[in-house]
Scaffold this active site. Structure first.
Site, PDB file in Angstrom:
ATOM      1  N   MET A   1      20.410  -9.387 -52.086  1.00 31.45           N
ATOM      2  CA  MET A   1      20.730  -8.667 -53.315  1.00 31.45           C
ATOM      3  C   MET A   1      21.896  -9.314 -54.052  1.00 31.45           C
ATOM      4  O   MET A   1      22.133  -9.040 -55.213  1.00 31.45           O
ATOM      5  CB  MET A   1      21.058  -7.216 -53.006  1.00 31.45           C
ATOM      6  CG  MET A   1      19.874  -6.453 -52.485  1.00 31.45           C
ATOM      7  SD  MET A   1      20.148  -4.684 -52.473  1.00 31.45           S
ATOM      8  CE  MET A   1      21.534  -4.559 -51.385  1.00 31.45           C
TER       9      MET A   1
ATOM     10  N   TYR B   1      23.601   1.238 -47.971  1.00 34.19           N
ATOM     11  CA  TYR B   1      23.495   1.373 -49.422  1.00 34.19           C
ATOM     12  C   TYR B   1      22.177   2.058 -49.752  1.00 34.19           C
ATOM     13  O   TYR B   1      21.242   2.067 -48.966  1.00 34.19           O
ATOM     14  CB  TYR B   1      23.559   0.004 -50.095  1.00 34.19           C
ATOM     15  CG  TYR B   1      22.539  -0.952 -49.563  1.00 34.19           C
ATOM     16  CD1 TYR B   1      21.236  -0.929 -50.042  1.00 34.19           C
ATOM     17  CD2 TYR B   1      22.857  -1.858 -48.555  1.00 34.19           C
ATOM     18  CE1 TYR B   1      20.280  -1.786 -49.538  1.00 34.19           C
ATOM     19  CE2 TYR B   1      21.903  -2.718 -48.041  1.00 34.19           C
ATOM     20  CZ  TYR B   1      20.627  -2.679 -48.538  1.00 34.19           C
ATOM     21  OH  TYR B   1      19.684  -3.520 -48.032  1.00 34.19           O
TER      22      TYR B   1
ATOM     23  N   SER C   1      13.902  -6.931 -53.769  1.00 31.29           N
ATOM     24  CA  SER C   1      14.070  -7.039 -52.323  1.00 31.29           C
ATOM     25  C   SER C   1      15.403  -6.501 -51.842  1.00 31.29           C
ATOM     26  O   SER C   1      16.402  -6.542 -52.530  1.00 31.29           O
ATOM     27  CB  SER C   1      13.947  -8.497 -51.922  1.00 31.29           C
ATOM     28  OG  SER C   1      14.346  -8.653 -50.584  1.00 31.29           O
ATOM     29  N   LYS C   2      15.374  -5.971 -50.620  1.00 32.01           N
ATOM     30  CA  LYS C   2      16.614  -5.500 -50.039  1.00 32.01           C
ATOM     31  C   LYS C   2      17.415  -6.677 -49.514  1.00 32.01           C
ATOM     32  O   LYS C   2      18.622  -6.614 -49.339  1.00 32.01           O
ATOM     33  CB  LYS C   2      16.322  -4.531 -48.887  1.00 32.01           C
ATOM     34  CG  LYS C   2      15.811  -3.199 -49.377  1.00 32.01           C
ATOM     35  CD  LYS C   2      15.510  -2.279 -48.221  1.00 32.01           C
ATOM     36  CE  LYS C   2      14.455  -1.292 -48.660  1.00 32.01           C
ATOM     37  NZ  LYS C   2      13.709  -0.667 -47.614  1.00 32.01           N
ATOM     38  N   ARG C   3      16.719  -7.750 -49.253  1.00 27.13           N
ATOM     39  CA  ARG C   3      17.402  -8.947 -48.810  1.00 27.13           C
ATOM     40  C   ARG C   3      17.983  -9.645 -50.036  1.00 27.13           C
ATOM     41  O   ARG C   3      17.459  -9.516 -51.123  1.00 27.13           O
ATOM     42  CB  ARG C   3      16.407  -9.917 -48.153  1.00 27.13           C
ATOM     43  CG  ARG C   3      15.587  -9.314 -47.057  1.00 27.13           C
ATOM     44  CD  ARG C   3      15.269 -10.361 -45.996  1.00 27.13           C
ATOM     45  NE  ARG C   3      14.898  -9.727 -44.747  1.00 27.13           N
ATOM     46  CZ  ARG C   3      15.776  -9.146 -43.929  1.00 27.13           C
ATOM     47  NH1 ARG C   3      17.061  -9.114 -44.218  1.00 27.13           N
ATOM     48  NH2 ARG C   3      15.364  -8.581 -42.809  1.00 27.13           N
TER      49      ARG C   3
END
Length: 512
Positions: free
Chosen positions: A256, A14, A252-254
């Site tokens: 999401m 993504y 954050s990419k974590r």
RNA sequence: GGCCCCAUCGUCUAGCGGUUAGGACACAGGCCUUUCAAGCCUGCAGCCGGGGUUCGAAUCCCCGUGGGGUCACCA
């Protein structure tokens, strides 16, 4: 010297909003100075299918109009542009550092390192690793390395002060004594990020490294790699991170998934996604570009919003089209404090851009949503095409996203009217209203021509003559023929539906 | 915890020694109006705290406080 900038995503599947902002700044800087913007893929550590995980990222950039001059699918003179294809180059560069006495093989075992780290932690001291082999003569180090696979560490010089002249942050300093000797090459020969990125930036002849602030600390080590390689470092500019809405935490990419609120879910469902799809796809949330693409935001608006997040043109301009942004972008006006992402302002900008979009482009953007919702079938007949145009015109400024065509004009494209019960009860199921509607059906049956001005005149005359409040009639008519209490002007609605369809829907409502 | 970065309305920002601290989004009210939007008008709301420097500090310096980033054989 031509400006060369880069963005180096990992293939994650993504395109993250924060990443795009960073990429955009790089792209703008390159365009502003007539230079090149390079896309490089940092895939040294990925197990997953790189091609599949990369595609959404490339698609996202293309949708936004951020085109890269060199990189995947376009190639260029300084490739490869995938780190996974440069393994031998990193090894060679590491050997060069060893030969020059700037790096050394480390015999320490994982257990030893863990023990030392824990001891330092217990003593509340930072753990600074200095491998015993760091003082080996280069020839001896090379011999050791040839014998068996060993990790290679950078030999951090002692007792020095490192100074970075950051283009956004100014002078940033580090004491080398506080920097642990970092591993630059694993025992299996794979390079680590801090090393590979420098080798790549050298190979790609990058002149300006514009990246998120989270990399600021890494820069100390990277500065030392440049030094060991005997090369001048590029310019560095560390842009502040993008934070979550209403928050000071990095977007954050974590995790999401937490952005998939009930409201977000409703929007996605409105454009045709099932709950299962929403849950399964990790790119369907407001922290990714795909989300805005799916909802029909204009990419120009998203670019404008992101460009304006952390950078400003002056003290008042908000709508800054791309060419103007390119002409004026500079690192000197990039803020040095974090900015939180504001979905409301992005939505507002989307409306600003939609407002000035030519009708044909609006139609082209809206049709896919009507098709997906099963309201129209492709290929569109000339008649349907014309209807779409009339509906879009009637929607006017209500249309901010392409998907809004469903909310404001969806009822035009289906014979069955879905009634909003609360509105129907409030506006139609009222003393005297059904009789009024029946009466008005007669008026409409005799109105000629059946266009907006004539219908308006006929209805107003009727209201005046009968002493009826126009609002009561109009609300009842609107809900009867469209099913909902919101939408384009009533006279436009009736004219677009046409006499026959208007009367049919009126009967439909009266029969309920 | 060590190191590093940051600090103006709720949010995005302007400001770079002298301003009634400006604009935008959002919010509230009003006008317009057949609804919802849009548009126009009005309002609400800010310099983290404390010390300096200076005739004068949001702006320069120091100390706090708060927030963030980073401390891997991840990127």
């Amino acid at each position: 010297m031509t400006v060369r900038t880069r963005f180096a995503p990992s293939p994650t599947g993504y395109l993250h909003i924060g990443g795009v902002r960073t990429a955009l700044f790089n792209w703008l800087l390159a365009r502003r100075h007539g230079g090149q913007f390079i896309l490089r893929i940092d895939d040294t550590d990925t197990e997953r299918n790189v091609a599949a995980a990369l595609q959404p990222i490339l698609d996202g950039f293309r949708w936004l109009g951020i085109h890269w001059d060199e990189g995947p699918e376009v190639e260029g003179p300084y490739g490869p542009y995938f780190q996974s294809q440069k393994l031998e180059r990193y090894r060679q560069a590491a050997r060069q550092l060893v030969a020059a006495g700037h790096a050394y093989p480390d015999l320490s075992t994982k257990e030893q390192l863990d023990t030392a780290r824990k001891a330092a932690e217990a003593a509340k001291k930072p753990y600074i690793h200095r491998g015993p082999e760091r003082d080996l003569a280069p020839a001896e180090a090379e011999r050791l390395l040839a014998e068996r696979p060993l990790p290679v560490r950078l030999k951090v010089p002692l007792g020095r002060k490192l100074v970075l002249q950051d283009r956004i942050r100014g002078a940033v300093e580090w004491q080398t004594d506080l920097i642990s000797d970092p591993v630059i090459l694993r025992a299996d020969g794979r390079a680590l990020y801090n090393f590979a990125t420098v080798v790549d930036d050298v190979d790609l002849q990058i002149t300006h490294v514009v990246r998120a602030e989270e990399h600021l600390t890494n820069t100390s080590v990277q500065l030392l790699v440049y030094e060991g390689l005997g090369l001048p470092p590029p310019e560095f500019a560390h842009v502040p991170v993008v934070c979550e809405p209403q928050s000071r935490k990095k977007l954050s990419k974590r995790d999401m998934k937490k952005f998939v609120t009930a409201e977000v879910r409703a929007k996605l469902r409105a454009v045709g996604f099932s709950d299962a799809e929403i849950d399964a796809q990790d790119n369907l949330n407001p922290a990714t570009v795909a989300y805005y693409q799916e909802l029909g935001y204009l990419p120009t608006a998203l670019v404008n919003y992101l460009g304006r997040l952390g950078w400003s043109l002056d003290d008042k301009t908000e709508v800054i089209p791309l060419d103007q942004m390119i002409a004026n972008f500079g690192l000197d006006r990039v803020k040095d404090s974090p900015a939180s992402f504001d979905p409301d302002k992005l939505y507002w900008l989307a409306g600003e851009y939609m407002r000035v979009l030519p009708p044909a482009e609006k139609a082209a953007g809206c049709v896919p949503y009507l098709v997906r919702a099963g309201r129209v079938a492709e290929p569109l007949s000339g008649e349907t095409q014309a209807l779409v145009g009339r509906v879009i015109a009637a929607c006017g400024d209500r249309l901010k996203l392409f998907s809004d065509i469903l909310t404001y004009g969806g009822f035009f494209f289906t014979p069955e009217v879905r009634y909003d019960e609360a509105a129907f009860t409030k506006r139609v199921r009222k003393e005297g209203i059904p009789a009024l509607l029946r009466d008005v059906a007669g008026v409409l049956g005799a109105t000629n021509p059946f266009d907006a001005p004539a219908v308006e005149q006929a209805l107003q005359q009727y209201c005046t003559a009968k002493g009826v409040k126009a609002a009561d009639l109009n609300h009842a008519l609107r809900v009867s023929v469209s099913g909902v209490p919101i939408g384009p002007g009533l006279y436009d609605i009736l004219a677009i539906l046409g006499r026959a369809e208007t009367l049919r829907r009126l009967e439909l409502a009266l029969a309920r």
